[in-house]
Scaffold this motif. Structure first.
Motif, PDB file in Angstrom:
ATOM      1  N   THR A  27      43.161  36.824  63.212  1.00  0.00           N
ATOM      2  CA  THR A  27      43.740  37.334  64.457  1.00  0.00           C
ATOM      3  C   THR A  27      44.926  36.481  64.890  1.00  0.00           C
ATOM      4  OG1 THR A  27      41.597  38.192  65.189  1.00  0.00           O
ATOM      5  CG2 THR A  27      43.262  37.840  66.889  1.00  0.00           C
ATOM      6  N   TRP A  28      45.951  37.164  65.427  1.00  0.00           N
ATOM      7  CA  TRP A  28      47.149  36.497  65.946  1.00  0.00           C
ATOM      8  C   TRP A  28      47.330  36.809  67.422  1.00  0.00           C
ATOM      9  CZ3 TRP A  28      46.439  37.645  61.042  1.00  0.00           C
ATOM     10  CH2 TRP A  28      46.884  36.720  60.076  1.00  0.00           C
ATOM     11  N   HIS A  29      47.736  35.794  68.171  1.00  0.00           N
ATOM     12  CA  HIS A  29      48.084  36.077  69.562  1.00  0.00           C
ATOM     13  C   HIS A  29      49.474  36.706  69.624  1.00  0.00           C
ATOM     14  CE1 HIS A  29      50.918  32.710  69.779  1.00  0.00           C
ATOM     15  NE2 HIS A  29      49.974  31.845  69.443  1.00  0.00           N
ATOM     16  N   ALA A  30      49.834  37.216  70.782  1.00  0.00           N
ATOM     17  CA  ALA A  30      51.144  37.842  70.958  1.00  0.00           C
ATOM     18  C   ALA A  30      52.247  36.811  70.742  1.00  0.00           C
ATOM     19  CB  ALA A  30      51.255  38.454  72.349  1.00  0.00           C
ATOM     20  N   PRO A  31      53.382  37.206  70.162  1.00  0.00           N
ATOM     21  CA  PRO A  31      54.507  36.276  70.019  1.00  0.00           C
ATOM     22  C   PRO A  31      54.880  35.655  71.360  1.00  0.00           C
ATOM     23  CG  PRO A  31      54.931  38.273  68.769  1.00  0.00           C
ATOM     24  CD  PRO A  31      53.686  38.522  69.560  1.00  0.00           C
ATOM     25  N   THR A  32      55.159  34.362  71.361  1.00  0.00           N
ATOM     26  CA  THR A  32      55.427  33.654  72.612  1.00  0.00           C
ATOM     27  C   THR A  32      56.874  33.762  73.063  1.00  0.00           C
ATOM     28  OG1 THR A  32      55.614  31.663  71.249  1.00  0.00           O
ATOM     29  CG2 THR A  32      53.543  32.006  72.401  1.00  0.00           C
ATOM     30  N   SER A  33      57.777  34.164  72.167  1.00  0.00           N
ATOM     31  CA  SER A  33      59.180  34.340  72.561  1.00  0.00           C
ATOM     32  C   SER A  33      59.380  35.752  73.104  1.00  0.00           C
ATOM     33  CB  SER A  33      60.109  34.110  71.361  1.00  0.00           C
ATOM     34  OG  SER A  33      60.078  32.767  70.964  1.00  0.00           O
ATOM     35  N   ILE A  34      59.483  35.856  74.425  1.00  0.00           N
ATOM     36  CA  ILE A  34      59.649  37.158  75.075  1.00  0.00           C
ATOM     37  C   ILE A  34      60.781  37.051  76.101  1.00  0.00           C
ATOM     38  CG2 ILE A  34      57.264  37.923  74.733  1.00  0.00           C
ATOM     39  CD1 ILE A  34      56.678  37.014  77.599  1.00  0.00           C
ATOM     40  N   PRO A  35      61.496  38.144  76.350  1.00  0.00           N
ATOM     41  CA  PRO A  35      62.627  38.092  77.279  1.00  0.00           C
ATOM     42  C   PRO A  35      62.261  38.179  78.762  1.00  0.00           C
ATOM     43  CG  PRO A  35      62.493  40.257  76.257  1.00  0.00           C
ATOM     44  CD  PRO A  35      61.449  39.407  75.584  1.00  0.00           C
ATOM     45  N   ARG A  45      38.104  25.896  53.018  1.00  0.00           N
ATOM     46  CA  ARG A  45      39.479  25.766  52.530  1.00  0.00           C
ATOM     47  C   ARG A  45      40.312  26.995  52.883  1.00  0.00           C
ATOM     48  NH1 ARG A  45      39.958  23.044  47.677  1.00  0.00           N
ATOM     49  NH2 ARG A  45      42.111  23.818  47.608  1.00  0.00           N
ATOM     50  N   LEU A  46      39.708  28.178  52.802  1.00  0.00           N
ATOM     51  CA  LEU A  46      40.427  29.393  53.156  1.00  0.00           C
ATOM     52  C   LEU A  46      40.712  29.424  54.658  1.00  0.00           C
ATOM     53  CD1 LEU A  46      41.690  32.048  52.304  1.00  0.00           C
ATOM     54  CD2 LEU A  46      39.445  33.134  52.527  1.00  0.00           C
ATOM     55  N   GLY A  47      39.765  28.929  55.451  1.00  0.00           N
ATOM     56  CA  GLY A  47      39.988  28.853  56.885  1.00  0.00           C
ATOM     57  C   GLY A  47      41.176  27.961  57.205  1.00  0.00           C
ATOM     58  N   GLN A  48      41.285  26.832  56.513  1.00  0.00           N
ATOM     59  CA  GLN A  48      42.434  25.956  56.712  1.00  0.00           C
ATOM     60  C   GLN A  48      43.731  26.687  56.380  1.00  0.00           C
ATOM     61  OE1 GLN A  48      42.863  22.804  53.889  1.00  0.00           O
ATOM     62  NE2 GLN A  48      44.512  21.802  55.005  1.00  0.00           N
ATOM     63  N   ALA A  49      43.709  27.438  55.274  1.00  0.00           N
ATOM     64  CA  ALA A  49      44.907  28.172  54.859  1.00  0.00           C
ATOM     65  C   ALA A  49      45.324  29.192  55.906  1.00  0.00           C
ATOM     66  CB  ALA A  49      44.637  28.873  53.518  1.00  0.00           C
ATOM     67  N   MET A  50      44.371  29.948  56.421  1.00  0.00           N
ATOM     68  CA  MET A  50      44.690  30.989  57.392  1.00  0.00           C
ATOM     69  C   MET A  50      45.098  30.412  58.745  1.00  0.00           C
ATOM     70  SD  MET A  50      44.522  33.812  55.797  1.00  0.00           S
ATOM     71  CE  MET A  50      43.828  34.492  54.288  1.00  0.00           C
ATOM     72  N   PHE A  51      44.432  29.342  59.171  1.00  0.00           N
ATOM     73  CA  PHE A  51      44.783  28.738  60.448  1.00  0.00           C
ATOM     74  C   PHE A  51      46.118  28.009  60.394  1.00  0.00           C
ATOM     75  CE2 PHE A  51      40.307  29.121  62.017  1.00  0.00           C
ATOM     76  CZ  PHE A  51      40.617  29.687  63.250  1.00  0.00           C
ATOM     77  N   SER A  52      46.619  27.744  59.197  1.00  0.00           N
ATOM     78  CA  SER A  52      47.938  27.130  59.068  1.00  0.00           C
ATOM     79  C   SER A  52      49.046  28.108  59.428  1.00  0.00           C
ATOM     80  CB  SER A  52      48.149  26.624  57.635  1.00  0.00           C
ATOM     81  OG  SER A  52      47.212  25.626  57.296  1.00  0.00           O
ATOM     82  N   ILE A  53      48.766  29.400  59.344  1.00  0.00           N
ATOM     83  CA  ILE A  53      49.766  30.414  59.674  1.00  0.00           C
ATOM     84  C   ILE A  53      50.003  30.380  61.185  1.00  0.00           C
ATOM     85  CG2 ILE A  53      50.374  32.858  59.557  1.00  0.00           C
ATOM     86  CD1 ILE A  53      48.336  33.135  57.267  1.00  0.00           C
ATOM     87  N   PRO A  54      51.251  30.236  61.621  1.00  0.00           N
ATOM     88  CA  PRO A  54      51.520  30.133  63.058  1.00  0.00           C
ATOM     89  C   PRO A  54      50.931  31.294  63.855  1.00  0.00           C
ATOM     90  CG  PRO A  54      53.483  29.585  61.823  1.00  0.00           C
ATOM     91  CD  PRO A  54      52.481  30.089  60.817  1.00  0.00           C
ATOM     92  N   ALA A  55      50.362  30.964  65.019  1.00  0.00           N
ATOM     93  CA  ALA A  55      49.817  31.914  65.996  1.00  0.00           C
ATOM     94  C   ALA A  55      48.442  32.460  65.624  1.00  0.00           C
ATOM     95  CB  ALA A  55      50.774  33.080  66.253  1.00  0.00           C
ATOM     96  N   THR A  56      47.820  31.963  64.554  1.00  0.00           N
ATOM     97  CA  THR A  56      46.461  32.389  64.224  1.00  0.00           C
ATOM     98  C   THR A  56      45.483  31.823  65.248  1.00  0.00           C
ATOM     99  OG1 THR A  56      47.013  32.356  61.866  1.00  0.00           O
ATOM    100  CG2 THR A  56      44.685  32.423  62.446  1.00  0.00           C
ATOM    101  N   THR A  57      44.616  32.673  65.772  1.00  0.00           N
ATOM    102  CA  THR A  57      43.649  32.231  66.781  1.00  0.00           C
ATOM    103  C   THR A  57      42.202  32.303  66.307  1.00  0.00           C
ATOM    104  OG1 THR A  57      43.545  34.437  67.781  1.00  0.00           O
ATOM    105  CG2 THR A  57      45.167  32.904  68.675  1.00  0.00           C
ATOM    106  N   SER A  58      41.924  33.084  65.269  1.00  0.00           N
ATOM    107  CA  SER A  58      40.563  33.133  64.738  1.00  0.00           C
ATOM    108  C   SER A  58      40.581  33.643  63.305  1.00  0.00           C
ATOM    109  CB  SER A  58      39.654  34.030  65.603  1.00  0.00           C
ATOM    110  OG  SER A  58      40.004  35.396  65.450  1.00  0.00           O
ATOM    111  N   VAL A  59      39.579  33.215  62.533  1.00  0.00           N
ATOM    112  CA  VAL A  59      39.394  33.674  61.154  1.00  0.00           C
ATOM    113  C   VAL A  59      37.909  33.948  60.967  1.00  0.00           C
ATOM    114  CG1 VAL A  59      39.641  33.138  58.705  1.00  0.00           C
ATOM    115  CG2 VAL A  59      41.345  32.296  60.325  1.00  0.00           C
ATOM    116  N   GLU A  60      37.586  35.094  60.391  1.00  0.00           N
ATOM    117  CA  GLU A  60      36.190  35.486  60.204  1.00  0.00           C
ATOM    118  C   GLU A  60      35.969  35.963  58.767  1.00  0.00           C
ATOM    119  OE1 GLU A  60      35.163  38.496  63.004  1.00  0.00           O
ATOM    120  OE2 GLU A  60      36.226  37.545  64.655  1.00  0.00           O
ATOM    121  N   TYR A  61      34.741  35.793  58.284  1.00  0.00           N
ATOM    122  CA  TYR A  61      34.341  36.310  56.979  1.00  0.00           C
ATOM    123  C   TYR A  61      33.131  37.218  57.151  1.00  0.00           C
ATOM    124  CZ  TYR A  61      36.896  32.046  55.786  1.00  0.00           C
ATOM    125  OH  TYR A  61      37.828  31.051  55.707  1.00  0.00           O
TER     126      TYR A  61
END
Length: 383
Positions: A299-307, A232-248
């Motif tokens: 972990t989050w990947h780099a923001p995708t909106s770049i100039p 359930r916590l993994g679902q919560a964390m992966f719901s956050i935009p740009a999350t690529t991995s969750v570890e315990y």
């Protein structure tokens, strides 16, 4: 669109788009008797809001919350709590070039392909702006957990290849909010800030990670398999935009450990209860809390909106295009994601506390049947 509700007993239902009129959240299942004000919510929203520093988007949103239901005379009534945050500084014209020409690595095309339409201003529903609702709900959950001796904290532990050394829970409480990066190790925070500045000047962005921890969580929360605490916590964390991995616990490092090394022998604590000798499991065994601190990393990947110049295609004209995503965007995500992580961790813990009968779902004082309480409204006739 489904998927706008989180939680089973403490339910959070959200609405709103990045450039819509407002963001909103309804919290159902909050017990009666919690002293709650807009200031309690605002403290957490101020930590997440844009424009806090030069390493966040310059979008000028005050993120002022209004509670419009579920609170009477400063206390929750047990009915749904409704909260609204108005959008004040939306500039949708910046997004007109991408209505039929999706930005690289965004949700533009997938949303259009799924629904045949989409709210394109600011990314609409797919924007991380929607997490303002989650932080508002998490502020309520956090206040309830504090009354039960449960503390939740997080900090940015890595940006790019710059990693902070391990810090204690107390160091996170003391230092995380002292710098713009929200890293609890001040020396590393300075190096992280320099690296972020470097990518920002180059018109690029960078990824990173957040370490989170919860102390005081009782043992016995969660159930095996599909309703386990880590699931359930993994679902919560992966719901956050740009999350690529969750570890315990050991996380991916566990693949390097033998069973004998990772296993933790049992011993008796001061009360005579069996406890593991260590906590490599991150406070979780068999999908159930052990009573030890719960900790992990997201972990989050780099923001995708770049100039920088990128390529796309316009499905309406059939053209290939060179585009430059202009506007106001974060060069890195973890600094503003810290309060979001804390909110989702708090919401998950509280939902399990209610499901496990650790908190009375009707009222925090547990005095079911008692009507003459300190928080019951007084009759105007008796004043």
């Amino acid at each position: 669109m489904n998927g706008n509700r989180f939680g089973r007993l403490f339910q959070v239902t959200t609405y709103g788009e990045s450039h819509g009129e407002a963001m909103g959240v309804t919290v159902s299942g909050c017990p009666a008797g919690l002293e709650l004000s807009e200031a309690d919510i605002q403290r957490e929203l101020d930590r997440r809001k844009p424009g806090q520093s030069m390493i966040t988007t310059s979008r000028g949103e005050p993120d002022e919350v209004v509670i419009n239901s579920g609170v009477q005379d400063g206390y929750t009534t047990g009915t749904p709590i409704g909260m609204v945050i108005q959008n004040k500084d939306a500039r949708s014209s910046k997004y007109e070039p991408y209505v039929t020409a999706p930005r690289p690595s965004h949700g533009d095309f997938t949303y259009s392909a799924k629904f045949g339409t989409r709210n394109w201003g600011g990314g609409g529903r797919s924007s991380a702006r929607e997490t303002v609702n989650w932080v508002a709900a998490g502020a309520i959950a956090g206040k309830i957990l504090e009354q039960h001796g449960i503390e939740v904290k997080a900090h940015v532990n890595q940006i790019g290849d710059i990693e902070a050394p391990p810090v204690t829970f107390e160091e996170m409480l003391e230092h995380t909010e002292e710098n713009e990066v929200r890293c609890a190790h001040p020396e590393t925070a300075e190096r992280m800030r320099e690296r972020i500045d470097q990518y920002q000047k180059e018109g690029d962005s960078i990824g990173g990670s957040i370490y989170f921890e919860a102390q005081g969580v009782p043992r016995g929360l969660g159930a095996p398999r599909f309703d386990s605490f880590p699931a359930r916590l993994g679902q919560a964390m992966f719901s956050i935009p740009a999350t690529t991995s969750v570890e315990y616990g050991l996380g991916k490092e566990a693949r390097e450990w033998t069973g004998l090394d990772r296993n933790e022998d049992w011993e008796f604590d001061e009360s005579g209860d069996p406890v593991p000798e260590g906590n490599k499991h991150g406070g979780l065994q068999g999908g159930i809390t052990t009573g030890q601190p719960i900790y992990g990393e997201a972990t989050w990947h780099a923001p995708t909106s770049i100039p920088k110049q990128q390529k796309t295609v316009d499905w309406e004209t059939g053209e290939e295009k060179e585009i430059q995503v202009v506007g106001r965007h974060d060069p890195v995500l973890p600094p503003r994601a810290v309060p979001v992580v804390e909110a989702m961790l708090s919401l998950t813990i509280l939902d399990f506390m209610l499901l496990g009968g650790r908190i009375n779902p009707d009222r925090l004082d547990g005095e079911v049947g008692e009507y003459d309480t300190d928080y019951h409204p007084s009759s105007p006739d008796n004043s």
